[in-house]
Write an enzyme that holds these catalytic residues in place. Structure first.
Site, PDB file in Angstrom:
ATOM      1  N   LYS A  78       0.838  -1.201   0.000  1.00 40.40           N
ATOM      2  CA  LYS A  78       0.000   0.000   0.000  1.00 40.40           C
ATOM      3  C   LYS A  78       0.872   1.250   0.000  1.00 40.40           C
ATOM      4  O   LYS A  78       1.868   1.325   0.720  1.00 40.40           O
ATOM      5  CB  LYS A  78      -0.907  -0.025   1.232  1.00 40.40           C
ATOM      6  CG  LYS A  78      -1.926   1.112   1.314  1.00 40.40           C
ATOM      7  CD  LYS A  78      -2.822   0.913   2.527  1.00 40.40           C
ATOM      8  CE  LYS A  78      -3.851   2.021   2.657  1.00 40.40           C
ATOM      9  NZ  LYS A  78      -4.747   1.805   3.824  1.00 40.40           N
ATOM     10  N   SER A 152      -9.337   2.172   2.537  1.00 45.63           N
ATOM     11  CA  SER A 152      -8.363   2.827   1.675  1.00 45.63           C
ATOM     12  C   SER A 152      -7.322   1.885   1.079  1.00 45.63           C
ATOM     13  O   SER A 152      -6.546   2.289   0.222  1.00 45.63           O
ATOM     14  CB  SER A 152      -7.644   3.926   2.472  1.00 45.63           C
ATOM     15  OG  SER A 152      -6.901   3.382   3.549  1.00 45.63           O
ATOM     16  N   SER A 176     -10.039   0.136   6.785  1.00 50.89           N
ATOM     17  CA  SER A 176      -9.382   0.230   5.475  1.00 50.89           C
ATOM     18  C   SER A 176      -8.794  -1.062   4.945  1.00 50.89           C
ATOM     19  O   SER A 176      -8.423  -1.134   3.774  1.00 50.89           O
ATOM     20  CB  SER A 176      -8.283   1.300   5.521  1.00 50.89           C
ATOM     21  OG  SER A 176      -8.862   2.578   5.668  1.00 50.89           O
TER      22      SER A 176
END
Length: 445
Positions: A78, A152, A176
Protein backbone atom coordinates in the site's frame (compact mmCIF):
# COMPACT_ATOMS: atom_id res chain seq x y z
CA UNK A 1 3.47 -25.63 -17.94
CA UNK A 2 2.37 -24.71 -14.41
CA UNK A 3 0.73 -21.32 -14.00
CA UNK A 4 1.72 -19.53 -10.79
CA UNK A 5 -0.53 -16.48 -11.07
CA UNK A 6 -3.62 -17.24 -9.06
CA UNK A 7 -1.80 -19.68 -6.76
CA UNK A 8 -1.55 -19.00 -3.03
CA UNK A 9 1.53 -17.66 -1.28
CA UNK A 10 1.85 -20.94 0.62
CA UNK A 11 1.81 -22.91 -2.65
CA UNK A 12 4.35 -20.63 -4.31
CA UNK A 13 6.79 -20.57 -1.40
CA UNK A 14 6.63 -24.37 -1.11
CA UNK A 15 7.37 -24.75 -4.83
CA UNK A 16 10.31 -22.33 -4.62
CA UNK A 17 11.76 -24.10 -1.57
CA UNK A 18 11.43 -27.44 -3.37
CA UNK A 19 13.10 -25.91 -6.46
CA UNK A 20 10.14 -26.67 -8.72
CA UNK A 21 10.16 -23.04 -9.84
CA UNK A 22 12.53 -20.07 -9.47
CA UNK A 23 11.63 -16.76 -7.83
CA UNK A 24 12.28 -14.99 -11.15
CA UNK A 25 9.82 -17.23 -13.01
CA UNK A 26 7.12 -16.59 -10.42
CA UNK A 27 7.67 -12.83 -10.38
CA UNK A 28 7.85 -12.59 -14.18
CA UNK A 29 4.52 -14.37 -14.55
CA UNK A 30 2.82 -12.04 -12.08
CA UNK A 31 4.34 -8.97 -13.76
CA UNK A 32 2.91 -10.20 -17.06
CA UNK A 33 -0.52 -10.50 -15.47
CA UNK A 34 -0.23 -6.99 -14.06
CA UNK A 35 0.67 -5.66 -17.50
CA UNK A 36 -2.28 -7.48 -19.03
CA UNK A 37 -5.02 -6.60 -16.55
CA UNK A 38 -4.13 -3.59 -14.43
CA UNK A 39 -5.26 -1.11 -17.03
CA UNK A 40 -8.81 -2.29 -16.31
CA UNK A 41 -8.44 -2.72 -12.56
CA UNK A 42 -6.20 0.18 -11.51
CA UNK A 43 -4.60 -1.57 -8.56
CA UNK A 44 -1.08 -0.15 -8.90
CA UNK A 45 0.25 3.37 -8.60
CA UNK A 46 3.66 2.14 -9.71
CA UNK A 47 5.01 -1.23 -10.84
CA UNK A 48 8.65 -2.12 -10.05
CA UNK A 49 9.17 -4.51 -12.98
CA UNK A 50 12.96 -4.30 -13.42
CA UNK A 51 13.66 -3.90 -9.70
CA UNK A 52 11.37 -6.81 -8.80
CA UNK A 53 13.06 -9.16 -11.27
CA UNK A 54 16.48 -8.16 -9.91
CA UNK A 55 15.29 -8.71 -6.35
CA UNK A 56 13.87 -12.12 -7.32
CA UNK A 57 17.38 -13.05 -8.49
CA UNK A 58 18.74 -11.87 -5.14
CA UNK A 59 16.28 -14.13 -3.32
CA UNK A 60 17.37 -17.06 -5.50
CA UNK A 61 21.01 -16.37 -4.67
CA UNK A 62 20.41 -16.48 -0.91
CA UNK A 63 20.21 -20.25 -0.87
CA UNK A 64 18.46 -20.35 2.51
CA UNK A 65 14.99 -21.17 1.21
CA UNK A 66 14.19 -23.38 4.20
CA UNK A 67 14.28 -20.27 6.39
CA UNK A 68 12.15 -18.18 4.00
CA UNK A 69 8.41 -18.63 4.65
CA UNK A 70 7.60 -16.35 1.67
CA UNK A 71 10.37 -17.51 -0.66
CA UNK A 72 9.84 -15.90 -4.07
CA UNK A 73 6.31 -14.70 -3.30
CA UNK A 74 5.30 -11.49 -5.15
CA UNK A 75 3.73 -8.94 -2.82
CA UNK A 76 2.10 -5.54 -3.34
CA UNK A 77 2.50 -2.72 -0.79
CA UNK A 78 0.00 0.00 0.00
CA UNK A 79 1.30 3.41 -1.01
CA UNK A 80 1.39 4.84 2.50
CA UNK A 81 4.21 2.54 3.62
CA UNK A 82 7.82 3.26 2.75
CA UNK A 83 9.54 1.08 0.14
CA UNK A 84 13.26 1.69 -0.29
CA UNK A 85 13.98 3.55 -3.52
CA UNK A 86 10.33 4.44 -4.21
CA UNK A 87 8.39 7.59 -3.41
CA UNK A 88 5.61 7.41 -0.82
CA UNK A 89 2.77 9.41 -2.37
CA UNK A 90 -0.25 8.41 -0.23
CA UNK A 91 -2.56 9.13 -3.17
CA UNK A 92 -1.86 12.86 -3.22
CA UNK A 93 -0.37 15.54 -5.43
CA UNK A 94 0.76 17.27 -2.23
CA UNK A 95 3.29 14.60 -1.23
CA UNK A 96 6.91 14.67 -2.46
CA UNK A 97 8.39 12.49 -5.21
CA UNK A 98 11.46 11.84 -3.03
CA UNK A 99 12.43 8.15 -2.90
CA UNK A 100 12.33 6.55 0.55
CA UNK A 101 15.75 5.77 2.00
CA UNK A 102 14.56 2.75 3.98
CA UNK A 103 11.80 0.16 3.98
CA UNK A 104 9.03 0.42 6.52
CA UNK A 105 9.62 -2.29 9.13
CA UNK A 106 6.73 -4.41 7.81
CA UNK A 107 8.12 -4.22 4.26
CA UNK A 108 11.56 -5.14 5.58
CA UNK A 109 10.10 -8.17 7.34
CA UNK A 110 8.35 -9.33 4.17
CA UNK A 111 11.59 -9.02 2.21
CA UNK A 112 13.55 -10.81 4.92
CA UNK A 113 11.06 -13.67 4.59
CA UNK A 114 11.81 -13.93 0.86
CA UNK A 115 8.94 -11.87 -0.60
CA UNK A 116 9.51 -9.64 -3.63
CA UNK A 117 7.80 -6.23 -3.80
CA UNK A 118 6.36 -5.87 -7.31
CA UNK A 119 4.69 -2.50 -6.83
CA UNK A 120 2.91 0.09 -4.72
CA UNK A 121 -0.87 0.20 -4.81
CA UNK A 122 -3.36 3.02 -5.19
CA UNK A 123 -5.05 4.65 -2.21
CA UNK A 124 -7.46 7.57 -1.76
CA UNK A 125 -5.73 10.79 -0.82
CA UNK A 126 -4.13 10.43 2.64
CA UNK A 127 -6.06 7.14 2.96
CA UNK A 128 -9.10 9.01 4.25
CA UNK A 129 -12.07 7.51 2.42
CA UNK A 130 -13.60 4.12 1.68
CA UNK A 131 -13.36 4.45 -2.09
CA UNK A 132 -9.97 4.30 -3.79
CA UNK A 133 -9.84 7.05 -6.38
CA UNK A 134 -7.86 10.23 -6.82
CA UNK A 135 -5.39 12.16 -8.91
CA UNK A 136 -2.98 9.20 -8.97
CA UNK A 137 -5.44 6.47 -9.92
CA UNK A 138 -8.75 4.66 -9.38
CA UNK A 139 -9.02 1.06 -8.17
CA UNK A 140 -12.01 -1.01 -9.32
CA UNK A 141 -13.43 -4.19 -7.87
CA UNK A 142 -12.21 -7.01 -10.17
CA UNK A 143 -15.45 -8.91 -9.49
CA UNK A 144 -17.57 -5.94 -10.59
CA UNK A 145 -15.54 -3.20 -12.34
CA UNK A 146 -18.47 -0.79 -12.18
CA UNK A 147 -17.91 -0.64 -8.42
CA UNK A 148 -15.10 0.75 -6.29
CA UNK A 149 -12.69 -1.74 -4.79
CA UNK A 150 -13.28 0.07 -1.50
CA UNK A 151 -10.68 1.83 0.57
CA UNK A 152 -8.36 2.83 1.67
CA UNK A 153 -6.37 -0.36 0.92
CA UNK A 154 -8.37 -0.66 -2.30
CA UNK A 155 -5.44 -1.03 -4.67
CA UNK A 156 -3.89 -3.78 -2.56
CA UNK A 157 -7.20 -5.65 -2.39
CA UNK A 158 -7.82 -5.30 -6.12
CA UNK A 159 -4.33 -6.60 -6.91
CA UNK A 160 -4.91 -9.78 -4.89
CA UNK A 161 -8.47 -10.35 -6.09
CA UNK A 162 -7.34 -10.07 -9.73
CA UNK A 163 -4.54 -12.61 -9.19
CA UNK A 164 -1.82 -10.04 -9.85
CA UNK A 165 -0.20 -10.94 -6.52
CA UNK A 166 -1.11 -13.69 -4.04
CA UNK A 167 -0.83 -11.41 -0.99
CA UNK A 168 -0.64 -7.69 -0.30
CA UNK A 169 0.18 -5.37 2.57
CA UNK A 170 -2.34 -2.78 3.72
CA UNK A 171 -3.52 -1.06 6.86
CA UNK A 172 -6.76 -0.29 8.62
CA UNK A 173 -7.57 2.96 10.43
CA UNK A 174 -11.39 2.90 10.23
CA UNK A 175 -11.92 -0.28 8.25
CA UNK A 176 -9.38 0.23 5.47
CA UNK A 177 -8.41 -3.45 5.28
CA UNK A 178 -11.80 -4.98 6.04
CA UNK A 179 -13.83 -2.78 3.67
CA UNK A 180 -11.91 -3.56 0.45
CA UNK A 181 -11.43 -7.20 1.51
CA UNK A 182 -15.18 -7.55 1.91
CA UNK A 183 -15.79 -5.95 -1.48
CA UNK A 184 -13.18 -8.06 -3.27
CA UNK A 185 -13.75 -11.45 -1.62
CA UNK A 186 -10.54 -11.60 0.40
CA UNK A 187 -9.47 -12.63 3.88
CA UNK A 188 -7.93 -9.96 6.06
CA UNK A 189 -7.23 -9.36 9.71
CA UNK A 190 -6.78 -6.04 11.44
CA UNK A 191 -4.59 -7.14 14.34
CA UNK A 192 -5.03 -5.73 17.79
CA UNK A 193 -3.07 -2.69 18.86
CA UNK A 194 0.66 -3.34 19.21
CA UNK A 195 0.70 -6.75 17.50
CA UNK A 196 2.27 -5.50 14.23
CA UNK A 197 4.59 -2.45 14.07
CA UNK A 198 2.93 0.72 12.76
CA UNK A 199 5.22 3.73 12.31
CA UNK A 200 4.83 6.43 9.63
CA UNK A 201 1.24 7.48 10.46
CA UNK A 202 -1.10 5.49 12.68
CA UNK A 203 -3.85 8.05 13.41
CA UNK A 204 -3.04 8.16 17.14
CA UNK A 205 -3.12 4.36 17.48
CA UNK A 206 -6.18 3.65 15.33
CA UNK A 207 -4.39 2.24 12.28
CA UNK A 208 -2.88 -1.25 12.14
CA UNK A 209 -0.90 -2.93 9.34
CA UNK A 210 -2.09 -6.31 8.13
CA UNK A 211 -2.40 -8.85 5.30
CA UNK A 212 -4.78 -9.23 2.37
CA UNK A 213 -5.01 -12.77 1.03
CA UNK A 214 -7.25 -15.23 -0.77
CA UNK A 215 -7.07 -17.93 1.92
CA UNK A 216 -6.93 -18.02 5.69
CA UNK A 217 -3.69 -20.01 5.44
CA UNK A 218 -2.04 -17.16 3.55
CA UNK A 219 -3.42 -14.53 5.95
CA UNK A 220 -2.05 -16.50 8.90
CA UNK A 221 1.33 -16.98 7.17
CA UNK A 222 1.70 -13.31 6.30
CA UNK A 223 0.58 -12.16 9.74
CA UNK A 224 3.26 -14.32 11.33
CA UNK A 225 5.89 -12.63 9.16
CA UNK A 226 4.56 -9.17 10.02
CA UNK A 227 4.60 -9.94 13.74
CA UNK A 228 8.10 -11.41 13.53
CA UNK A 229 7.01 -14.79 14.89
CA UNK A 230 7.33 -18.34 13.57
CA UNK A 231 4.34 -19.52 11.50
CA UNK A 232 2.29 -21.68 13.84
CA UNK A 233 0.23 -24.73 12.96
CA UNK A 234 -3.51 -24.51 12.71
CA UNK A 235 -5.21 -25.09 16.04
CA UNK A 236 -8.84 -25.83 16.85
CA UNK A 237 -10.46 -22.97 18.76
CA UNK A 238 -12.66 -25.19 20.96
CA UNK A 239 -16.31 -24.42 21.62
CA UNK A 240 -16.74 -20.65 21.75
CA UNK A 241 -19.56 -18.31 22.72
CA UNK A 242 -20.37 -16.43 19.51
CA UNK A 243 -22.65 -13.40 19.51
CA UNK A 244 -24.37 -12.59 16.21
CA UNK A 245 -25.44 -8.99 15.65
CA UNK A 246 -27.22 -7.58 12.60
CA UNK A 247 -27.57 -4.14 14.13
CA UNK A 248 -25.77 -1.16 12.60
CA UNK A 249 -23.90 0.97 15.16
CA UNK A 250 -25.17 4.06 13.32
CA UNK A 251 -28.82 5.02 13.75
CA UNK A 252 -30.66 5.21 10.44
CA UNK A 253 -28.25 2.92 8.59
CA UNK A 254 -29.75 -0.50 7.89
CA UNK A 255 -28.06 -3.73 6.84
CA UNK A 256 -29.08 -4.86 3.35
CA UNK A 257 -30.50 -8.34 2.88
CA UNK A 258 -27.44 -10.02 1.26
CA UNK A 259 -25.14 -8.99 4.11
CA UNK A 260 -27.65 -9.97 6.79
CA UNK A 261 -28.11 -13.32 5.05
CA UNK A 262 -24.35 -13.85 4.94
CA UNK A 263 -24.11 -13.29 8.70
CA UNK A 264 -26.93 -15.75 9.33
CA UNK A 265 -25.29 -18.38 7.11
CA UNK A 266 -21.97 -17.88 8.89
CA UNK A 267 -23.73 -18.24 12.24
CA UNK A 268 -25.28 -21.54 11.11
CA UNK A 269 -21.89 -22.78 9.94
CA UNK A 270 -20.27 -21.95 13.28
CA UNK A 271 -23.14 -23.60 15.13
CA UNK A 272 -22.54 -26.79 13.09
CA UNK A 273 -18.87 -26.55 14.04
CA UNK A 274 -19.87 -26.85 17.71
CA UNK A 275 -19.96 -23.25 18.89
CA UNK A 276 -22.62 -21.69 21.12
CA UNK A 277 -24.21 -19.09 18.84
CA UNK A 278 -26.89 -16.60 19.84
CA UNK A 279 -28.20 -13.21 18.83
CA UNK A 280 -26.80 -10.37 20.92
CA UNK A 281 -26.05 -6.73 20.10
CA UNK A 282 -23.05 -4.88 21.56
CA UNK A 283 -24.04 -1.86 23.66
CA UNK A 284 -22.84 0.71 21.14
CA UNK A 285 -23.09 4.17 22.74
CA UNK A 286 -25.07 6.92 21.05
CA UNK A 287 -21.83 8.92 21.01
CA UNK A 288 -20.04 6.40 18.76
CA UNK A 289 -20.64 8.29 15.47
CA UNK A 290 -19.23 11.51 16.96
CA UNK A 291 -16.26 9.69 18.50
CA UNK A 292 -15.53 8.02 15.15
CA UNK A 293 -15.76 11.30 13.25
CA UNK A 294 -13.55 13.08 15.77
CA UNK A 295 -10.72 10.53 15.47
CA UNK A 296 -11.15 10.09 11.71
CA UNK A 297 -10.77 13.80 11.01
CA UNK A 298 -8.03 14.29 13.63
CA UNK A 299 -5.84 11.68 11.96
CA UNK A 300 -6.21 13.47 8.64
CA UNK A 301 -5.45 16.83 10.23
CA UNK A 302 -2.19 15.46 11.60
CA UNK A 303 -1.21 13.91 8.25
CA UNK A 304 -1.98 17.09 6.33
CA UNK A 305 -0.15 19.42 8.69
CA UNK A 306 3.14 19.52 6.75
CA UNK A 307 1.59 19.43 3.26
CA UNK A 308 0.70 22.24 0.86
CA UNK A 309 -3.06 22.50 1.38
CA UNK A 310 -3.49 24.04 -2.06
CA UNK A 311 -2.51 20.70 -3.62
CA UNK A 312 -5.01 18.68 -1.59
CA UNK A 313 -8.45 17.87 -2.97
CA UNK A 314 -11.38 19.78 -1.52
CA UNK A 315 -12.83 16.83 0.42
CA UNK A 316 -9.46 16.23 2.10
CA UNK A 317 -9.04 19.91 3.00
CA UNK A 318 -12.47 19.99 4.63
CA UNK A 319 -11.79 16.75 6.50
CA UNK A 320 -8.46 18.05 7.82
CA UNK A 321 -9.92 21.42 8.81
CA UNK A 322 -12.71 19.77 10.79
CA UNK A 323 -10.18 17.57 12.56
CA UNK A 324 -7.82 20.26 13.84
CA UNK A 325 -9.70 20.94 17.11
CA UNK A 326 -9.80 17.20 17.80
CA UNK A 327 -6.09 16.41 17.50
CA UNK A 328 -5.34 16.88 21.20
CA UNK A 329 -8.39 14.90 22.44
CA UNK A 330 -7.66 12.13 19.93
CA UNK A 331 -4.06 11.94 21.10
CA UNK A 332 -5.20 11.78 24.75
CA UNK A 333 -7.53 8.85 23.97
CA UNK A 334 -10.07 9.36 26.77
CA UNK A 335 -13.09 8.69 24.54
CA UNK A 336 -11.51 5.48 23.26
CA UNK A 337 -10.95 4.27 26.80
CA UNK A 338 -14.59 5.02 27.64
CA UNK A 339 -15.71 2.96 24.63
CA UNK A 340 -13.50 0.04 25.68
CA UNK A 341 -14.93 0.08 29.21
CA UNK A 342 -18.47 0.10 27.82
CA UNK A 343 -17.85 -2.87 25.50
CA UNK A 344 -15.65 -5.02 27.75
CA UNK A 345 -18.60 -6.58 29.69
CA UNK A 346 -20.10 -7.74 26.39
CA UNK A 347 -16.87 -9.54 25.53
CA UNK A 348 -16.74 -11.03 29.01
CA UNK A 349 -20.01 -12.79 28.16
CA UNK A 350 -19.07 -13.61 24.53
CA UNK A 351 -15.80 -14.84 23.06
CA UNK A 352 -16.39 -13.58 19.53
CA UNK A 353 -18.72 -11.14 17.79
CA UNK A 354 -20.01 -12.00 14.31
CA UNK A 355 -21.51 -9.20 12.17
CA UNK A 356 -21.99 -8.43 8.50
CA UNK A 357 -18.79 -6.89 7.14
CA UNK A 358 -20.65 -4.13 5.31
CA UNK A 359 -24.17 -2.74 5.16
CA UNK A 360 -24.33 -2.81 1.35
CA UNK A 361 -22.09 -3.08 -1.71
CA UNK A 362 -19.48 -0.43 -2.44
CA UNK A 363 -20.33 2.78 -4.32
CA UNK A 364 -19.85 3.12 -8.04
CA UNK A 365 -16.27 3.43 -9.28
CA UNK A 366 -16.33 7.17 -9.90
CA UNK A 367 -14.28 10.33 -9.25
CA UNK A 368 -15.40 10.69 -5.65
CA UNK A 369 -12.38 12.91 -4.98
CA UNK A 370 -14.03 15.56 -7.16
CA UNK A 371 -17.23 15.49 -5.11
CA UNK A 372 -18.07 17.29 -1.91
CA UNK A 373 -17.02 16.26 1.58
CA UNK A 374 -20.51 15.54 2.91
CA UNK A 375 -21.41 13.42 -0.12
CA UNK A 376 -18.27 11.34 0.46
CA UNK A 377 -18.91 10.92 4.17
CA UNK A 378 -22.50 9.83 3.62
CA UNK A 379 -21.47 7.36 0.92
CA UNK A 380 -18.84 5.89 3.24
CA UNK A 381 -20.94 5.63 6.39
CA UNK A 382 -23.99 4.25 4.59
CA UNK A 383 -22.08 1.24 3.32
CA UNK A 384 -19.43 0.66 5.97
CA UNK A 385 -20.75 1.51 9.46
CA UNK A 386 -19.61 -1.70 11.15
CA UNK A 387 -15.83 -1.34 11.14
CA UNK A 388 -14.74 1.86 13.01
CA UNK A 389 -15.67 0.78 16.54
CA UNK A 390 -12.92 -1.87 16.56
CA UNK A 391 -10.23 0.61 15.54
CA UNK A 392 -11.31 2.80 18.43
CA UNK A 393 -11.08 -0.09 20.90
CA UNK A 394 -7.86 -1.41 19.35
CA UNK A 395 -9.21 -4.98 19.27
CA UNK A 396 -8.61 -7.52 16.47
CA UNK A 397 -11.19 -7.85 13.69
CA UNK A 398 -11.40 -9.84 10.47
CA UNK A 399 -13.31 -9.78 7.20
CA UNK A 400 -14.09 -13.22 5.80
CA UNK A 401 -15.86 -13.99 2.47
CA UNK A 402 -19.30 -15.55 2.90
CA UNK A 403 -21.79 -15.88 0.05
CA UNK A 404 -22.38 -13.63 -2.94
CA UNK A 405 -24.31 -10.53 -3.87
CA UNK A 406 -27.01 -10.58 -6.59
CA UNK A 407 -24.36 -9.20 -9.00
CA UNK A 408 -22.18 -12.27 -8.38
CA UNK A 409 -19.60 -10.26 -6.45
CA UNK A 410 -18.53 -11.60 -3.04
CA UNK A 411 -20.26 -10.90 0.26
CA UNK A 412 -18.53 -11.05 3.66
CA UNK A 413 -18.84 -11.15 7.43
CA UNK A 414 -16.79 -9.60 10.22
CA UNK A 415 -15.32 -11.42 13.22
CA UNK A 416 -14.25 -9.42 16.30
CA UNK A 417 -12.45 -10.63 19.41
CA UNK A 418 -10.80 -9.48 22.59
CA UNK A 419 -7.13 -8.38 22.61
CA UNK A 420 -4.73 -11.21 21.87
CA UNK A 421 -7.24 -13.44 20.06
CA UNK A 422 -5.92 -13.10 16.51
CA UNK A 423 -5.19 -16.84 16.28
CA UNK A 424 -8.68 -17.67 17.54
CA UNK A 425 -10.30 -15.48 14.89
CA UNK A 426 -8.18 -17.07 12.17
CA UNK A 427 -9.24 -20.53 13.36
CA UNK A 428 -12.90 -19.54 13.17
CA UNK A 429 -12.30 -18.14 9.69
CA UNK A 430 -10.79 -21.49 8.68
CA UNK A 431 -13.94 -23.24 9.84
CA UNK A 432 -16.03 -20.86 7.73
CA UNK A 433 -13.70 -21.41 4.79
CA UNK A 434 -14.28 -25.16 5.01
CA UNK A 435 -18.05 -24.96 5.30
CA UNK A 436 -18.70 -22.03 2.94
CA UNK A 437 -15.97 -22.26 0.27
CA UNK A 438 -15.27 -19.17 -1.81
CA UNK A 439 -13.67 -18.54 -5.17
CA UNK A 440 -10.13 -17.28 -4.70
CA UNK A 441 -9.69 -14.86 -7.61
CA UNK A 442 -12.00 -12.85 -9.83
CA UNK A 443 -12.51 -13.96 -13.45
CA UNK A 444 -10.77 -10.91 -14.92
CA UNK A 445 -10.65 -10.90 -18.73
Amino acid sequence: MTSWAGRTAAEISAAVREKRVTPREVVAEHLARIERFDGRVGAFRTVRAEAALAEAEEVAARGDFADLPLAGVPVAVKDNLSVRGESRRVGSAATPHTPSAEDHVTVARLRAAGAVVVGLTNVPELCVFGTTDGVLGTSRNPWDPTRSAGGSSGGSAAAVAAGMVPIALGNDGMGSLRIPAANCGLVTIKPGHGVVPTGDSDWFGLSENGPLATTVEDARLMLSVLTGTEPGPRSEPGALRVAVSLRSPLAGVTISRPYATAAREAAEALMKAGHQVRRADPPYPMSLPLTSLMHWTAGTAADAQQLDRRLLTRRTRVHATLGRPFVAPARAGASREQLRRRLEPFFADHDVLLTPALARRSPQAAPWHERGWLRNVLANTNYSPLTPAWNLTGWPAMSVPCGTLPSGAPCAVQLVGRPGTESRLLSLAEQLEEQIPWRRTAPVN
